[in-house]
Write a protein that holds these residues in place. Structure first.
Motif, short mmCIF file in Angstrom:
data_model
loop_
_atom_site.label_atom_id
_atom_site.label_comp_id
_atom_site.label_asym_id
_atom_site.label_seq_id
_atom_site.Cartn_x
_atom_site.Cartn_y
_atom_site.Cartn_z
N ARG A 101 13.34 -13.97 -29.86
CA ARG A 101 14.44 -14.28 -30.80
C ARG A 101 14.24 -15.67 -31.40
O ARG A 101 14.43 -15.88 -32.59
CB ARG A 101 15.77 -14.18 -30.06
CG ARG A 101 16.92 -13.97 -31.00
CD ARG A 101 18.21 -13.64 -30.27
NE ARG A 101 18.10 -12.49 -29.40
CZ ARG A 101 18.35 -12.50 -28.09
NH1 ARG A 101 18.73 -13.61 -27.49
NH2 ARG A 101 18.24 -11.41 -27.37
N ARG A 102 13.84 -16.60 -30.54
CA ARG A 102 13.61 -17.97 -31.03
C ARG A 102 12.47 -18.00 -32.05
O ARG A 102 12.55 -18.65 -33.08
CB ARG A 102 13.30 -18.91 -29.85
CG ARG A 102 13.67 -20.36 -30.16
CD ARG A 102 13.68 -21.24 -28.92
NE ARG A 102 14.33 -20.61 -27.78
CZ ARG A 102 13.75 -20.43 -26.58
NH1 ARG A 102 12.52 -20.81 -26.36
NH2 ARG A 102 14.41 -19.86 -25.60
N ALA A 103 11.42 -17.23 -31.75
CA ALA A 103 10.27 -17.20 -32.67
C ALA A 103 10.68 -16.58 -34.01
O ALA A 103 10.28 -17.06 -35.08
CB ALA A 103 9.12 -16.41 -32.05
N LEU A 110 11.81 -17.22 -39.62
CA LEU A 110 12.67 -16.93 -40.78
C LEU A 110 13.12 -18.23 -41.44
O LEU A 110 13.15 -18.33 -42.68
CB LEU A 110 13.87 -16.07 -40.34
CG LEU A 110 14.77 -15.59 -41.47
CD1 LEU A 110 14.00 -14.79 -42.53
CD2 LEU A 110 15.91 -14.72 -40.92
N ALA A 111 13.45 -19.24 -40.62
CA ALA A 111 13.85 -20.54 -41.19
C ALA A 111 12.71 -21.11 -42.03
O ALA A 111 12.91 -21.60 -43.15
CB ALA A 111 14.25 -21.50 -40.07
N THR A 112 11.49 -21.03 -41.51
CA THR A 112 10.32 -21.53 -42.27
C THR A 112 10.15 -20.71 -43.54
O THR A 112 9.93 -21.26 -44.63
CB THR A 112 9.04 -21.43 -41.40
OG1 THR A 112 9.28 -22.12 -40.19
CG2 THR A 112 7.83 -22.00 -42.09
N ALA A 113 10.27 -19.38 -43.39
CA ALA A 113 10.08 -18.49 -44.56
C ALA A 113 11.07 -18.82 -45.67
O ALA A 113 10.71 -18.84 -46.85
CB ALA A 113 10.26 -17.03 -44.13
N VAL A 167 22.59 -18.07 -48.58
CA VAL A 167 22.54 -17.41 -47.27
C VAL A 167 22.52 -18.49 -46.21
O VAL A 167 21.85 -19.52 -46.36
CB VAL A 167 21.26 -16.54 -47.17
CG1 VAL A 167 21.10 -15.99 -45.77
CG2 VAL A 167 21.28 -15.43 -48.21
N THR A 168 23.27 -18.27 -45.12
CA THR A 168 23.28 -19.26 -44.04
C THR A 168 22.56 -18.70 -42.82
O THR A 168 22.83 -17.58 -42.38
CB THR A 168 24.74 -19.62 -43.66
OG1 THR A 168 25.43 -19.95 -44.87
CG2 THR A 168 24.79 -20.81 -42.72
N LEU A 169 21.63 -19.50 -42.32
CA LEU A 169 20.91 -19.13 -41.10
C LEU A 169 20.97 -20.32 -40.17
O LEU A 169 20.43 -21.39 -40.50
CB LEU A 169 19.45 -18.77 -41.42
CG LEU A 169 18.54 -18.57 -40.21
CD1 LEU A 169 18.90 -17.30 -39.45
CD2 LEU A 169 17.07 -18.53 -40.64
N GLN A 170 21.63 -20.15 -39.04
CA GLN A 170 21.74 -21.18 -38.01
C GLN A 170 22.12 -22.55 -38.59
O GLN A 170 21.44 -23.55 -38.39
CB GLN A 170 20.44 -21.22 -37.22
CG GLN A 170 20.14 -19.81 -36.67
CD GLN A 170 19.17 -19.77 -35.53
OE1 GLN A 170 18.14 -20.41 -35.60
NE2 GLN A 170 19.50 -19.03 -34.49
N GLY A 171 23.18 -22.52 -39.38
CA GLY A 171 23.75 -23.75 -39.93
C GLY A 171 23.05 -24.26 -41.18
O GLY A 171 23.56 -25.18 -41.83
N GLN A 172 21.92 -23.70 -41.53
CA GLN A 172 21.19 -24.14 -42.74
C GLN A 172 21.53 -23.21 -43.90
O GLN A 172 21.51 -21.98 -43.73
CB GLN A 172 19.67 -24.06 -42.51
CG GLN A 172 19.13 -25.05 -41.50
CD GLN A 172 19.08 -26.47 -42.06
OE1 GLN A 172 18.87 -26.65 -43.25
NE2 GLN A 172 19.33 -27.45 -41.20
N ARG A 173 21.80 -23.81 -45.07
CA ARG A 173 22.11 -23.00 -46.26
C ARG A 173 20.85 -22.82 -47.11
O ARG A 173 20.11 -23.79 -47.33
CB ARG A 173 23.20 -23.70 -47.08
CG ARG A 173 24.56 -23.65 -46.38
CD ARG A 173 25.51 -24.69 -46.96
NE ARG A 173 25.75 -24.51 -48.39
CZ ARG A 173 26.60 -23.64 -48.92
NH1 ARG A 173 27.31 -22.84 -48.13
NH2 ARG A 173 26.76 -23.55 -50.23
N HIS A 174 20.61 -21.59 -47.53
CA HIS A 174 19.42 -21.31 -48.34
C HIS A 174 19.87 -20.64 -49.63
O HIS A 174 20.47 -19.55 -49.59
CB HIS A 174 18.46 -20.39 -47.58
CG HIS A 174 17.96 -21.00 -46.30
ND1 HIS A 174 16.88 -21.84 -46.26
CD2 HIS A 174 18.41 -20.90 -45.03
CE1 HIS A 174 16.66 -22.22 -45.01
NE2 HIS A 174 17.59 -21.66 -44.24
#
Ligand code: AVI
Length: 324
Positions: free
Chosen positions: A18-20, A25-28, A265-272
């Motif tokens: 899950r972490r990977a 996804l964050a990098t992508a 889109v928000t992923l783990q507190g980061q907005r994209h």
């Protein structure tokens, strides 16, 4: 019964997975162009959808490869020889491995390699029940990374890799070469039975990745559903659409998820932020010529053996001896 190499650490493996996924996804989402590995398609729902794709009328690779394996089983078995140890990269379709095992003379051991312990357990259980003389040794590993196999069995024949389904085509060309180099090292003295899809009429390719029932679209979009379920992301699935097209100069299908509107889109507190029409690239599916595949195999350290195709030359199955 042989336990999988790391069954005891499955919960930790799941957390690490899950972490990977979260990291990838964050990098992508942060890079341009946005791009994520197709390996993240295959949660339980993604694997179910992929099984449905394999049975679609437009998706010719699975049934064509099966017809080649079925029709040429005796010739393939002759190349492999008796008492072989079969290493399958990915705990794949039990239909394909059975065709091979049924044709072989007294196969000794089957080593399915998969990153998912669950998948491996299923494959191992079923094969043990149906092939009582066969030792089944699952190996939990990411076969795109360096790893080692258990010692060879005393008195066993050749160690032979099985990599069907044109999964090689999902790698970048350098990744494909690195995979083949590692396979040539692990299989030295034996060989690799490799199934790859061939270059063909772009209309056939387009149809195979844009099926009328929308199963491939659901498979692609499931990556976003998985991110919502596993990572608490907030992708609005209605606001992305599936796109797949053939890039003829680079001989590959490219699959994307296209933003249908401007959105965040928000992923783990980061907005994209996505503009309308911006994409997340999810998969390459390279198509090969027979000569091109053989040239790459030779660079990786394989010799060249026979190749079998169907009458329409849609798909190819290669025997690549791993020279001593
Ligand atoms: C697993 N792999 C070889 C399939 C392919 O054709 O590239 C995955 C797939 N993607 C869309 N349809 C099938």
């Amino acid at each position: 019964m042989s336990p999988p190499v790391s069954l005891a650490i499955q919960p930790r493996v799941a957390d690490e997975g899950r972490r990977a996924f979260a990291d990838d996804l964050a990098t992508a989402l942060s890079q341009r162009p946005r791009r994520i590995s197709p390996k993240w398609f295959y949660d339980a729902e993604g694997s179910r959808l992929f099984d449905r794709i394999c049975g679609l009328p437009e998706y010719y690779p699975t049934r064509t490869e099966l017809s080649i394996l079925q029709g040429r089983a005796a010739e393939i078995a002759q190349q492999i020889g008796p008492d072989a140890e079969i290493v399958e990269f990915g705990a794949g379709s039990l239909v394909k491995i059975r065709l091979l095992l049924d044709a072989l003379q007294s196969p000794r051991r089957f080593l399915p390699i998969d990153i998912s312990g669950e998948h491996l357990q299923g494959a191992a259980r079923q094969l043990r029940a149906d092939y009582p003389g066969l030792e089944v040794t699952p190996v939990v590993a990411d076969y795109t990374q360096p790893f080692e196999l258990p010692e060879r069995l005393a008195g066993a024949g050749r160690r032979v890799g099985f990599f069907p389904g044109s999964t090689l085509g999902n790698f970048e060309p350098e990744e494909a070469l690195a995979f083949l180099r590692q396979a040539a090292r692990l299989l030295r003295g034996g060989g690799l039975l490799l199934g790859v899809d061939l270059v063909k009429d772009p209309q056939l390719l387009h149809a195979a990745y844009n099926d009328a029932q929308g199963v491939t679209a659901a498979f692609n979009l499931n990556l976003l559903a998985r991110a919502n379920a596993e990572l608490g992301a907030d992708f609005d699935l209605q606001s992305f659409s599936h796109a797949a097209f053939y890039n003829a100069p680079l001989r590959r299908i490219e699959m994307h998820l296209v933003s249908r509107r401007e959105q965040v889109v928000t992923l783990q507190g980061q907005r994209h932020a996505f503009e309308e029409g911006e994409t997340l690239h999810t998969e390459y599916s390279h198509k090969f010529t027979i000569d091109g595949l053989r040239a790459m195999a030779a660079r990786a350290g394989f010799g060249i053996g026979p190749v079998w195709t169907d009458p329409q030359r849609l798909f190819s199955v290669h025997w690549l001896p791993a020279v001593q």
